[in-house]
Write an enzyme that holds these catalytic residues in place. Structure first.
Site, PDB file in Angstrom:
ATOM      1  N   LYS A  22      36.171   4.011  33.234  1.00  0.00           N
ATOM      2  CA  LYS A  22      36.390   3.390  34.555  1.00  0.00           C
ATOM      3  C   LYS A  22      35.299   2.358  34.864  1.00  0.00           C
ATOM      4  O   LYS A  22      35.595   1.241  35.288  1.00  0.00           O
ATOM      5  CB  LYS A  22      36.373   4.498  35.625  1.00  0.00           C
ATOM      6  CG  LYS A  22      36.218   3.993  37.036  1.00  0.00           C
ATOM      7  CD  LYS A  22      36.253   5.106  38.070  1.00  0.00           C
ATOM      8  CE  LYS A  22      34.950   5.829  38.313  1.00  0.00           C
ATOM      9  NZ  LYS A  22      33.957   5.138  39.149  1.00  0.00           N
ATOM     10  N   ASN A  23      34.042   2.759  34.630  1.00  0.00           N
ATOM     11  CA  ASN A  23      32.952   1.890  35.075  1.00  0.00           C
ATOM     12  C   ASN A  23      32.695   0.703  34.149  1.00  0.00           C
ATOM     13  O   ASN A  23      31.855  -0.148  34.438  1.00  0.00           O
ATOM     14  CB  ASN A  23      31.672   2.724  35.291  1.00  0.00           C
ATOM     15  CG  ASN A  23      31.824   3.641  36.498  1.00  0.00           C
ATOM     16  OD1 ASN A  23      32.758   3.477  37.297  1.00  0.00           O
ATOM     17  ND2 ASN A  23      30.930   4.614  36.636  1.00  0.00           N
ATOM     18  N   CYS A 117      28.458   5.450  52.192  1.00  0.00           N
ATOM     19  CA  CYS A 117      29.024   6.112  51.020  1.00  0.00           C
ATOM     20  C   CYS A 117      28.583   7.564  51.025  1.00  0.00           C
ATOM     21  O   CYS A 117      27.494   7.889  51.486  1.00  0.00           O
ATOM     22  CB  CYS A 117      28.504   5.394  49.773  1.00  0.00           C
ATOM     23  SG  CYS A 117      28.889   6.232  48.247  1.00  0.00           S
ATOM     24  N   ARG A 122      23.223   3.258  49.235  1.00  0.00           N
ATOM     25  CA  ARG A 122      23.673   2.281  48.251  1.00  0.00           C
ATOM     26  C   ARG A 122      23.658   0.830  48.772  1.00  0.00           C
ATOM     27  O   ARG A 122      24.704   0.188  48.882  1.00  0.00           O
ATOM     28  CB  ARG A 122      25.063   2.668  47.725  1.00  0.00           C
ATOM     29  CG  ARG A 122      25.068   4.063  47.137  1.00  0.00           C
ATOM     30  CD  ARG A 122      26.421   4.479  46.633  1.00  0.00           C
ATOM     31  NE  ARG A 122      26.729   3.921  45.329  1.00  0.00           N
ATOM     32  CZ  ARG A 122      27.871   4.147  44.685  1.00  0.00           C
ATOM     33  NH1 ARG A 122      28.797   4.889  45.243  1.00  0.00           N
ATOM     34  NH2 ARG A 122      28.088   3.629  43.495  1.00  0.00           N
ATOM     35  N   ASP A 306      26.077  10.904  37.041  1.00  0.00           N
ATOM     36  CA  ASP A 306      27.522  11.160  37.140  1.00  0.00           C
ATOM     37  C   ASP A 306      27.940  12.469  36.455  1.00  0.00           C
ATOM     38  O   ASP A 306      29.111  12.844  36.516  1.00  0.00           O
ATOM     39  CB  ASP A 306      28.314   9.982  36.552  1.00  0.00           C
ATOM     40  CG  ASP A 306      28.216   8.745  37.417  1.00  0.00           C
ATOM     41  OD1 ASP A 306      27.829   8.873  38.587  1.00  0.00           O
ATOM     42  OD2 ASP A 306      28.521   7.640  36.921  1.00  0.00           O
ATOM     43  N   ARG A 398      40.379   9.148  41.704  1.00  0.00           N
ATOM     44  CA  ARG A 398      39.735   7.837  41.540  1.00  0.00           C
ATOM     45  C   ARG A 398      39.199   7.670  40.124  1.00  0.00           C
ATOM     46  O   ARG A 398      39.063   6.550  39.641  1.00  0.00           O
ATOM     47  CB  ARG A 398      38.544   7.722  42.490  1.00  0.00           C
ATOM     48  CG  ARG A 398      38.935   7.651  43.924  1.00  0.00           C
ATOM     49  CD  ARG A 398      37.718   7.515  44.775  1.00  0.00           C
ATOM     50  NE  ARG A 398      37.002   6.298  44.395  1.00  0.00           N
ATOM     51  CZ  ARG A 398      35.980   5.818  45.044  1.00  0.00           C
ATOM     52  NH1 ARG A 398      35.525   6.438  46.098  1.00  0.00           N
ATOM     53  NH2 ARG A 398      35.393   4.707  44.662  1.00  0.00           N
TER      54      ARG A 398
HETATM   55  N1  EPU Z   1      20.258   0.161  44.691  1.00  0.00           N
HETATM   56  C1  EPU Z   1      19.531  -0.519  45.643  1.00  0.00           C
HETATM   57  N2  EPU Z   1      19.839  -1.838  45.881  1.00  0.00           N
HETATM   58  C2  EPU Z   1      20.816  -2.486  45.193  1.00  0.00           C
HETATM   59  C3  EPU Z   1      21.550  -1.777  44.207  1.00  0.00           C
HETATM   60  C4  EPU Z   1      21.248  -0.443  43.977  1.00  0.00           C
HETATM   61  O1  EPU Z   1      18.634   0.035  46.290  1.00  0.00           O
HETATM   62  O2  EPU Z   1      21.038  -3.676  45.443  1.00  0.00           O
HETATM   63  C5  EPU Z   1      19.950   1.590  44.440  1.00  0.00           C
HETATM   64  C6  EPU Z   1      21.129   2.498  44.843  1.00  0.00           C
HETATM   65  O3  EPU Z   1      21.118   2.771  46.225  1.00  0.00           O
HETATM   66  C7  EPU Z   1      20.899   3.714  43.983  1.00  0.00           C
HETATM   67  C8  EPU Z   1      20.291   3.113  42.709  1.00  0.00           C
HETATM   68  O4  EPU Z   1      19.822   1.816  43.057  1.00  0.00           O
HETATM   69  O5  EPU Z   1      19.970   4.550  44.601  1.00  0.00           O
HETATM   70  C9  EPU Z   1      21.261   3.023  41.551  1.00  0.00           C
HETATM   71  O6  EPU Z   1      22.449   2.371  41.953  1.00  0.00           O
HETATM   72  P1  EPU Z   1      23.329   1.471  40.966  1.00  0.00           P
HETATM   73  O7  EPU Z   1      23.377   0.107  41.533  1.00  0.00           O
HETATM   74  O8  EPU Z   1      22.849   1.638  39.583  1.00  0.00           O
HETATM   75  O9  EPU Z   1      24.751   2.162  41.127  1.00  0.00           O
HETATM   76  P2  EPU Z   1      26.148   1.447  41.279  1.00  0.00           P
HETATM   77  O10 EPU Z   1      26.200   0.233  40.441  1.00  0.00           O
HETATM   78  O11 EPU Z   1      26.485   1.339  42.710  1.00  0.00           O
HETATM   79  C10 EPU Z   1      27.226   2.664  39.221  1.00  0.00           C
HETATM   80  C11 EPU Z   1      28.434   3.527  38.988  1.00  0.00           C
HETATM   81  C12 EPU Z   1      28.220   4.885  39.611  1.00  0.00           C
HETATM   82  C13 EPU Z   1      26.979   5.513  38.980  1.00  0.00           C
HETATM   83  C14 EPU Z   1      25.778   4.585  39.158  1.00  0.00           C
HETATM   84  C15 EPU Z   1      24.514   5.084  38.478  1.00  0.00           C
HETATM   85  C16 EPU Z   1      30.223   1.931  38.878  1.00  0.00           C
HETATM   86  C17 EPU Z   1      31.464   1.389  39.465  1.00  0.00           C
HETATM   87  N3  EPU Z   1      29.608   2.879  39.555  1.00  0.00           N
HETATM   88  O12 EPU Z   1      27.084   2.558  40.645  1.00  0.00           O
HETATM   89  O13 EPU Z   1      29.378   5.667  39.302  1.00  0.00           O
HETATM   90  O14 EPU Z   1      26.720   6.751  39.570  1.00  0.00           O
HETATM   91  O15 EPU Z   1      26.074   3.284  38.630  1.00  0.00           O
HETATM   92  O16 EPU Z   1      24.729   5.276  37.124  1.00  0.00           O
HETATM   93  O17 EPU Z   1      29.833   1.535  37.795  1.00  0.00           O
HETATM   94  C18 EPU Z   1      30.961   7.360  39.587  1.00  0.00           C
HETATM   95  O18 EPU Z   1      31.613   6.863  38.644  1.00  0.00           O
HETATM   96  O19 EPU Z   1      31.227   8.506  40.056  1.00  0.00           O
HETATM   97  C19 EPU Z   1      29.864   6.602  40.166  1.00  0.00           C
HETATM   98  C20 EPU Z   1      29.368   6.844  41.387  1.00  0.00           C
END
Ligand code: EPU
Length: 417
Positions: A22-23, A117, A122, A306, A398
Site C-alpha cells: 500500500k505505502n 489523526c 503528524r 506499523d 484501508r
Molecule cells: N513528521 C513531522 N513533520 C513532517 C513529517 C513527519 O514532524 O513534516 C513526524 C510525524 O509526526 C511522525 C514522524 O515524523 O512523528 C514520522 O512520520 P512520517 O512522515 O515518516 O510518516 P508518514 O509518511 O505520515 C508513513 C506511512 C505510515 C507509517 C509511517 C512511518 C504511508 C502512506 N504511511 O507515514 O503508515 O507508519 O510512514 O513508517 O506511507 C500505515 O500504513 O498504517 C501507516 C500509518
C-alpha cells in the site's frame, strides 16, 4: 456497520500470499501526475486507500482504468486541476503526497491540510520546508496549503527526521528541478526505494537509493512506464505473527526477506526461527518457550511502527515482562485498552508499553481504532477463547485486501457481517 467475527482457537495451515505494498503504491500512483502519457501499474493492492488516491487523481483529470485484479492503466493527458479537496485529504493523509508531483509538473499546487489523526499529530512542516528550499512560495490559508514557483531549483535539504512522506514529496518535487538536489537524513524504507526505482524508470536521475542521502540531478522530461509494486512487508509481518501464534503451519508467500530485517531480528531474539525458501517464509516457534524482549520502534531498517500493535499480541503470549517503546508516533497505543479487554496485561507508561505474559486471550467485543490496531485485534481473536467481534473494520479495509476471505482459506473461523 460491518463487523468481523472470529471464533478463536483454530489451527491454520496452507499458504497465504502477500499483496502489493500500500505505502509504495500510493506515492507511485501520485507520481503519475508528473508526466503525460500512459502508465501501467501492476501488483497494486485493491484497498480503500488506493481507491481514495484514484479518486483524487481523477479529480486532477487523469483517466484510470482497472485492467486486472491488481493492474491499472493510467492515462495522463494533462492535469486539469491543481486543488486537492478536503473531503479526500481528510479521508487519507497520504493524499498530501500529490503536492510534490503537482509542483514538479505545473510548479503550483493547492492541497487541503490533512488535519488530525488517530495515531499522532503528524504535521507536514518538513514537506513544506523542503518545497520552500526548492524555490516555492508557500501560503497557508483557509485550511489549504498553496505552493508556487516560477522555477524549481535544486538545493541541499536536510530533513530534521527521516520522514517517509516528506522524503517522497520533496523527491517528487525535485526530479525536474534545475541542477542538483541533495536530500539528506531521508527515510530508507523499501517503499522509498520503490518510488525512486519507478521515477528512474521514467527517466529521473536519482542516486543514493537505499542510503540516507538521495542525490537528484534534475531532468527536463519524464516519460510514463510500466511498473510492478513491491510486496507489502507489513502485511507479511502480520501474517508471520498469525503463523507463530497458531503453531507455525501457515506459510507466507511473496516475502522479500531483507525488507523484514529489524522485525525478524527481534523475533529471533524471542526464540522464533525462520526458514526462507525463495519468496516463501516458514516459522518455527515453541509458543510456551517464547522469551520476553524490549523493542523500540525506529525508522527503517529498525523495528517498524506499523508492526508494533500486532507484535504486542505476540509479546502477550511470551514469558515474562516485555516492553515496546513507540518513538515514531506519540499516540499509537489505542489498541492497548482493547487488547487488555481481551485478557492482555499491558500497562502504559508515557511512550512505553509494559507487557506481561503469558496471558490467555478471551473473545470480547472490541473496536479497531486504526489500521494496524485492527490487525492486532484480528490476531488476538484468532488465538482467543470464544468469539471476538471487531467493530470499525473500515480501518482494517484501508490496508488489508480481503482479509476475511484470505484468512478463511487458511483455516481461520472468521466472517464479516
Ligand atoms: N513528521 C513531522 N513533520 C513532517 C513529517 C513527519 O514532524 O513534516 C513526524 C510525524 O509526526 C511522525 C514522524 O515524523 O512523528 C514520522 O512520520 P512520517 O512522515 O515518516 O510518516 P508518514 O509518511 O505520515 C508513513 C506511512 C505510515 C507509517 C509511517 C512511518 C504511508 C502512506 N504511511 O507515514 O503508515 O507508519 O510512514 O513508517 O506511507 C500505515 O500504513 O498504517 C501507516 C500509518
Amino acid at each position: 456497520m460491518s463487523k468481523i467475527i472470529v471464533q478463536g482457537g483454530k489451527q491454520l495451515s496452507g499458504v497465504i500470499e502477500v499483496n502489493g505494498a500500500k505505502n509504495s503504491a500510493l506515492p507511485i500512483l501520485a507520481a503519475t501526475l508528473i508526466a503525460e502519457g500512459e502508465y501501467k501499474l501492476d501488483n497494486v493492492p485493491d484497498l480503500k486507500d488506493i481507491r481514495t488516491m484514484i479518486k483524487l487523481l481523477q479529480t486532477f483529470g487523469l483517466e484510470i482504468e482497472k485492467i486486472g485484479e491488481h493492474s491499472y492503466k493510467i492515462i495522463n493527458t494533462g492535469v486539469s486541476d491543481i486543488e486537492a479537496p478536503y473531503e479526500l485529504v481528510k479521508e487519507m493523509r497520504a493524499s498530501f503526497v500529490v503536492m510534490g508531483p503537482l509542483l514538479s509538473n505545473l510548479k503550483k499546487a493547492k492541497v487541503s491540510l490533512p488535519g488530525g489523526c488517530a495515531i499522532g499529530t503528524r504535521p507536514i512542516d518538513f514537506h513544506l520546508a523542503g518545497f520552500a528550499k526548492l524555490g516555492c512560495k508557500i501560503v497557508l490559508d483557509q485550511g489549504f496549503v498553496s505552493a508556487e514557483a516560477s522555477e524549481l531549483v535544486g538545493n541541499k535539504i536536510k530533513l530534521p527526521f527521516p520522514s517517509v512522506g516528506a522524503t517522497e514529496n520533496i523527491l517528487m518535487a525535485g526530479v525536474k528541478a534545475k541542477g542538483e538536489t541533495r536530500i539528506s537524513n531521508v527515510a530508507r524504507e523499501p517503499e522509498i526505494d520503490d518510488l525512486c526505482n519507478f521515477l528512474n524508470k521514467m527517466g529521473a536521475q536519482i542516486s543514493g537509493i537505499g542510503t540516507d542521502e538521495l542525490i537528484i540531478t534534475g531532468v527536463e522530461k519524464l516519460t510514463p512506464c510500466q511498473y510492478n509494486i513491491i510486496p507489502d512487508r507489513i502485511e507479511a509481518g502480520t501474517f508471520i505473527i498469525a503463523s507463530i501464534i497458531t503453531g507455525g503451519s501457515l506459510e507466507i508467500a511473496g516475502v522479500v526477506e531483507n525488507h523484514l530485517g529489524g522485525f525478524i531480528k527481534k523475533l529471533e531474539k524471542m526464540g522464533v526461527e525462520f526458514e526462507f525458501v525463495g519468496d516463501k517464509i516458514k516459522v518455527k516457534a515453541n509458543l510456551e518457550k517464547l522469551k520476553s524482549i524490549k523493542i523500540s520502534t525506529e525508522p527503517y531498517p529498525g523495528f517498524p511502527t506499523d508492526l508494533q500493535a500486532q507484535t504486542m499480541v505476540l509479546l502477550s503470549l511470551a514469558n515474562g515482562n516485555s516492553e515496546i517503546k513507540e518513538t515514531i508516533f506519540e499516540n499509537r497505543f489505542m489498541h492497548v485498552l482493547e487488547l487488555d479487554r481481551m485478557g492482555a496485561n499491558i500497562k502504559l507508561d508515557g511512550n512505553k508499553a509494559k507487557i506481561t505474559g503469558p496471558v490467555k486471550f478471551n473473545g470480547a467485543e472490541v473496536s479497531a481504532t486504526d489500521l494496524r490496531a485492527g490487525a492486532a485485534l484480528v490476531l488476538a481473536g484468532i488465538v482467543a477463547k470464544g468469539e471476538t467481534i471487531i467493530n470499525e473494520i473500515h480501518h482494517i479495509e484501508r490496508g488489508y485486501e480481503n482479509l476475511v476471505e484470505r484468512l478463511l482459506l487458511v483455516g481461520v473461523d472468521i466472517k464479516k457481517v
